[in-house]
Design a protein around this motif. Structure first.
Motif, short mmCIF file in Angstrom:
data_model
loop_
_atom_site.label_atom_id
_atom_site.label_comp_id
_atom_site.label_asym_id
_atom_site.label_seq_id
_atom_site.Cartn_x
_atom_site.Cartn_y
_atom_site.Cartn_z
N ALA A 463 0.82 -1.21 0.00
CA ALA A 463 0.00 0.00 0.00
C ALA A 463 0.85 1.26 0.00
O ALA A 463 0.48 2.27 -0.60
N ALA A 464 2.00 1.22 0.68
CA ALA A 464 2.85 2.40 0.80
C ALA A 464 4.29 2.02 0.54
O ALA A 464 4.71 0.87 0.75
N THR A 465 5.09 2.98 0.11
CA THR A 465 6.49 2.71 -0.16
C THR A 465 7.25 2.35 1.12
O THR A 465 8.28 1.68 1.06
N SER A 466 6.74 2.78 2.27
CA SER A 466 7.40 2.48 3.54
C SER A 466 6.84 1.24 4.22
O SER A 466 7.21 0.94 5.36
N SER A 467 5.98 0.51 3.56
CA SER A 467 5.40 -0.70 4.16
C SER A 467 6.50 -1.70 4.51
O SER A 467 7.48 -1.85 3.77
N HIS A 468 6.32 -2.38 5.64
CA HIS A 468 7.30 -3.35 6.08
C HIS A 468 6.61 -4.41 6.92
O HIS A 468 5.47 -4.24 7.37
N ASN A 469 7.30 -5.50 7.13
CA ASN A 469 6.73 -6.65 7.84
C ASN A 469 7.17 -6.64 9.30
O ASN A 469 8.31 -6.30 9.62
N THR A 470 6.25 -7.03 10.17
CA THR A 470 6.49 -7.08 11.61
C THR A 470 5.90 -8.38 12.15
O THR A 470 5.12 -9.05 11.47
N PRO A 471 6.22 -8.74 13.39
CA PRO A 471 5.59 -9.93 13.97
C PRO A 471 4.07 -9.84 14.00
O PRO A 471 3.38 -10.86 13.86
N ASP A 472 3.51 -8.62 14.14
CA ASP A 472 2.06 -8.45 14.14
C ASP A 472 1.47 -8.44 12.74
O ASP A 472 0.29 -8.74 12.56
N ASP A 473 2.26 -8.09 11.74
CA ASP A 473 1.79 -8.05 10.36
C ASP A 473 2.90 -8.57 9.45
O ASP A 473 3.54 -7.81 8.73
N PRO A 474 3.13 -9.89 9.46
CA PRO A 474 4.28 -10.45 8.75
C PRO A 474 4.14 -10.48 7.24
O PRO A 474 5.12 -10.75 6.54
N ALA A 475 2.94 -10.20 6.71
CA ALA A 475 2.72 -10.26 5.26
C ALA A 475 2.26 -8.92 4.70
O ALA A 475 1.61 -8.87 3.66
#
Length: 509
Positions: A463-475
């Motif tokens: 969705a955004a150029t800064s999007s990244h994966n985290t343990p809460d949102d790994p995908a």
């Protein structure tokens, strides 16, 4: 929507893309080794002999071809004998480069070679020139690879390993112009010849020796190292390998600020998005210029260029140890990776290996492990490497781009489409990157020379150029099938979403 055309002659393969340009780097730095690869034999996290199992399984998805260890700057403070024998008897040392922490040497030679075997990766061992000795380096390769009852082979057996290992790659120093000794290139060139001579081939193990090369655009460093060889102008197929070393390295990092304030990994502006990608695109220039210097002395290309440190380097995540180099990894990092990999593909005749820095929890990592929950996160950069597996050991294909949009960045023109391609048997792969932060782009694949009887496409965007994966949102950033591929009179037509990376795999008749 404007259209770019990519002309690809599928029947005209070029130099082979070594799988080793998809190599990785693991230094004793922050949580790369301890808490990343190695958790110890008493850990609650599933492990094999202390090596974290989910990290191994994830990296096997990438078919990781080689792993460089123990550094980096750490390598020129590392004395390998401190990392063998019973762990409770190993001496401690200070890791002066990375956090000024005490290193207990729990992870040493046997643990690293065990890790490589679990990964199915080949070992790239970096030797200590800065504070070590010729004898120390010579004895290490003997310890690793000799099969008989030599002193070092006997010592290895006493430490629990009967059979020798294969060690195909050995680094002779690291960043000798900086943390590896602050040497002038004329000094180091002599040392590289001397040390390399004593990194011997034992028991049928053939070593590819890599001398510490230049930083960024230091062409003088490359030239002096090339002058240190004997004659290299004979035909490659009739000449012996270059000696006493066979490759030279190149290091280059991407950041948007200054060395002291490199920029945020996640909080960046649109201008900083483009600046990062322009800095990444500079790798093409570096490979061309260093390659030209090498060509003057080595027209048969017997000496390999090894980009054994590359990737993004941002300010550390707030609240983390500044010496541990822990940073998040966004879609921007993924596209920095794709731009670099395209450049390596285009220079497959000279670039024999590359190692992204670093594999776990440090700089542009493939994987992040959460110290609180134990969660493992695959980063956007991981997915680029996974999508590019078809390029491993495939023959490069020239991609001729027409009508490529550009954006002026820092006084230079940045092409907003990057591409590369390869073929292996009856399959081909085309990599396409749309660097435009806001606009989609249509690319016509003008495919010539062979029939295309099937295709599939995968896209990495968010969705955004800064999007990244985290343990809460790994995908948050994960690959997905791309359905915007259509038949075209010249071949195929592909719509690339804004800020995206796409691979198109082709089945050839």
């Amino acid at each position: 929507m404007d259209t770019t055309t990519a002309v690809i002659d599928l029947d005209l393969p070029g130099p082979r893309i070594s799988r080793h340009v998809y190599g990785h780097f693991a230094e004793h730095l922050g949580r790369c080794i301890y808490g990343g690869f190695y958790v110890g034999e008493d850990a609650d996290v599933p492990h094999v002999r202390g090596i974290r199992l989910d990290v191994v399984e994830a990296l096997r998805e990438l078919a990781i071809p080689n792993l460089r260890w123990p550094g980096g700057c750490f390598a020129d403070d590392y004395h390998w004998r401190d990392g063998i024998g019973p762990r409770d008897e190993r001496p401690r040392m200070v890791n002066s480069h990375w956090g000024d922490v005490v290193e207990d040497n729990a992870f040493g030679t046997h643990e690293f070679m065990d890790l490589c075997e679990l990964l199915g990766a080949e070992a790239y061992v970096a030797g200590n020139v800065g504070s070590g000795t010729v004898a120390e380096m010579s004895e290490w390769i003997e310890y690793l690879t000799r099969a008989d009852d030599s002193p070092m082979a006997a010592l290895r057996r006493a430490n629990g390993r009967d059979e020798p290992w294969k060690v195909p790659f050995f680094g002779v120093g690291n960043e000798a112009w900086g943390c590896g000794g602050n040497l002038r290139v004329e000094q180091f060139a002599s040392l590289a010849r001397q040390y390399s001579t004593y990194v011997r081939d034992h028991a049928g193990n053939e070593v590819y020796r890599i001398a510490a090369g230049a930083s960024d655009g230091d062409l003088h460093w490359t030239e002096v190292l090339m002058q240190s060889f004997g004659p290299l102008d004979g035909p490659a197929d009739a000449a012996a390998p270059a000696a006493p070393f066979q490759g030279i390295s190149l290091h280059y990092y991407t950041f948007t600020g200054t060395w002291q304030d490199k920029g945020s990994a996640t909080g960046f502006t649109e201008d900083e998005w483009y600046l990062a990608l322009q800095k990444a695109s500079f790798m093409e220039h570096l490979l061309t210029r260093h390659g030209q210097v090498m060509d003057r002395y080595d027209p048969a290309r017997r000496v390999g260029l090894v980009v054994d440190e590359w990737g993004t380097w941002w300010n550390v995540e707030p609240g983390t140890n500044p010496g541990f180099l822990y940073q998040q990894n966004t879609l921007r990092d993924a596209l920095v990776a794709s731009v670099h990999l395209d450049a390596f593909h285009r220079h497959a005749d000279r670039v024999v290996m590359a190692n992204i820095a670093q594999t776990v929890n440090v700089l542009q990592a493939m994987l992040l492990t959460d110290p609180d929950t134990g969660a493992l996160v695959r980063t956007p950069s991981f997915h680029v490497f996974a999508m590019n597996r078809p390029h491993h050991d495939a023959d490069s294909l020239a991609v001729h781009l027409r009508d490529v949009p550009e954006r002026e960045v820092d006084g230079d023109a940045l092409p907003l489409v990057s591409a590369s391609a390869s073929v292996k048997g009856d399959a081909a792969c085309v990599s396409l990157t749309n660097l435009d932060a806001d606009a989609a782009r249509t690319v016509v694949l003008d495919l010539r020379g062979r029939d295309v009887v099937g295709h599939a496409a995968t896209v990495l965007t968010a969705a955004a150029t800064s999007s990244h994966n985290t343990p809460d949102d790994p995908a948050a950033v994960a690959p997905a099938p791309l359905d915007s591929v259509r038949a075209h009179e010249r071949g195929l037509e592909v719509t690339l979403p804004a800020h995206s990376y796409v691979t198109v795999t082709l089945t050839l008749g």
